[in-house]
Design a protein around this motif. Sequence first.
Motif, PDB file in Angstrom:
ATOM      1  N   ARG A  98      19.099   3.527   0.116  1.00 47.36           N
ATOM      2  CA  ARG A  98      17.718   3.976  -0.022  1.00 47.36           C
ATOM      3  C   ARG A  98      17.637   5.415  -0.516  1.00 47.36           C
ATOM      4  N   HIS A 105      11.388   2.824  -0.528  1.00 51.83           N
ATOM      5  CA  HIS A 105      10.058   2.322  -0.892  1.00 51.83           C
ATOM      6  C   HIS A 105       9.549   2.929  -2.192  1.00 51.83           C
ATOM      7  N   GLU A 124      11.446   3.294  -4.760  1.00 47.66           N
ATOM      8  CA  GLU A 124      12.374   2.822  -5.793  1.00 47.66           C
ATOM      9  C   GLU A 124      12.057   1.373  -6.193  1.00 47.66           C
ATOM     10  N   SER A 125      12.457   1.019  -7.394  1.00 45.76           N
ATOM     11  CA  SER A 125      12.237  -0.334  -7.898  1.00 45.76           C
ATOM     12  C   SER A 125      13.354  -0.704  -8.868  1.00 45.76           C
ATOM     13  N   SER A 149      11.004  -3.375  -2.426  1.00 48.58           N
ATOM     14  CA  SER A 149      12.171  -2.609  -1.921  1.00 48.58           C
ATOM     15  C   SER A 149      13.189  -3.461  -1.182  1.00 48.58           C
TER      16      SER A 149
END
Length: 216
Positions: free
Chosen positions: A162, A194, A196-197, A211
């Motif tokens: 993460r 959260h 990030e993609s 996520s």
Amino acid sequence: KDELGLLVDLLSTNHTMFFREREHFDFMTGTILPEWHQRLAFERKPMRLWSAASSSGEEGYTISIVVAEFLRTHGALNWELHGTDISTRILQKARDAIYSSDALKHLPSPEILRRYFQRGTGEYEGRYRVRAELRNHATFHHLNLFQPQYPFQPGFHVIFCRNVMIYFDAESQENLIRRLTQNLVPGGYLLVGHSESLLSIRHELTQVRPSIYRRG
């Protein structure tokens, strides 16, 4: 320590806390652990979890608390947690597993604090140490995520990586996700931050929810 190691320690971002991005741990309790517990208990195999940017250990020990809490009511299971980080300085903090009371302010309940932490006395007044029954499940390794070989076998059921991809360009992100995918068992889960993609990169994972991704 060499100059490169000192530079890495200085540049590494180590913002972390217990139960950060709580929804991921709720998903572990509600979906991931029920899905794998019975199967692994039947196969007599350990559940393997990886905190891929473990910093000073808060994420890894949060994962450990969630697993231990689940197993209290669902029956025993062997499990192991691997934590990795590029900073040797911060890894030592993870191994020591001693935290200020401020770091623990987001624990779900006072019972969690009593069950999994020892209150410090004397020079350690105001600090808490993760209890040995959790520390004994955890191993922390120095790791650059792009190094040729990892210091453990692949085959993880859950990988947390993460708030790491935000520091890389698209090509490096794609390379990283490919390597993480190779370290997941079929059906294993990858959890990213959260913010990030994986939308802009090629990958072989199925999105379960924002996520959270699963290897087919």
